[in-house]
Scaffold this motif. Sequence first.
Motif: not given
Length: 246
Positions: A94-109
């Motif tokens: 997991l990217h240390p500077r990405h929130s859970v929302d960013q991790v999942l949201g960017e993958t979905l996008a």
Amino acid sequence: MNMLEIKQLDVWFGHGHNRVDAVKGAEFSVPEGESFGLVGESGSGKSTILRAITGLAPEWSGGITVNGERLGKQRRKSFYKTVQMVFQDPYASLHPRHSVDQVLGETLALHGFRDIDARVVKLLDDVGLGQKFRFRYPHQLSGGQRQRVAIARALAPEPKLLLLDEPTSALDVSVQAEILNLLVDLRKDRGLTYLMVSHDLSVVGHMCDRLAAMRHGEIVEIMDVAALRGMQAQHAYSQELLQASV
């Protein structure tokens, strides 16, 4: 129908005198909905097979077929909607500077989904975290929580095949069973197919229907989990693995 077919797979690193043959002539198939395990000592070639499937091991020959499609050297974007991988170390994946929302949201996008907010919430619910974890960062999560996020990320593209590379070995023993039970439930609920690498035969016995024992890059035996539980391996190396696990 087979979700995964591996035929005469060779994987190597380096060339000439520096060449190392990591996998030699591997063959097995995984029917749709099955959970198949790869077991063996460190360096036996288990994880290298996963890397060859995902395209992370560029030097290979033989046949890899996923969901009826024969793979070439390059992986198309559509491949990653069918196949996703959960790595061993949730701290590194997991990217240390990405929130859970960013991790999942960017993958979905990335995979073309539009209703991202609703999907993020559902993914978090599906892995047993819930909305309260949505805007947290990896350093605010325990190891087990991070691995749940990694599993949610893998589920985001709605894959059919999950590659599990020692998904609980970096976690505390008290958390391992929770993650394994989550994976069992997700497989049942979503009709997933698993290819799982583990050195722990008790984990494979809990998770898998069949398994292949690997030694020095070769598959020496394929057995069902009933043979594993009954200590009925045929090959001498498989018998050694079973005895060592008692």
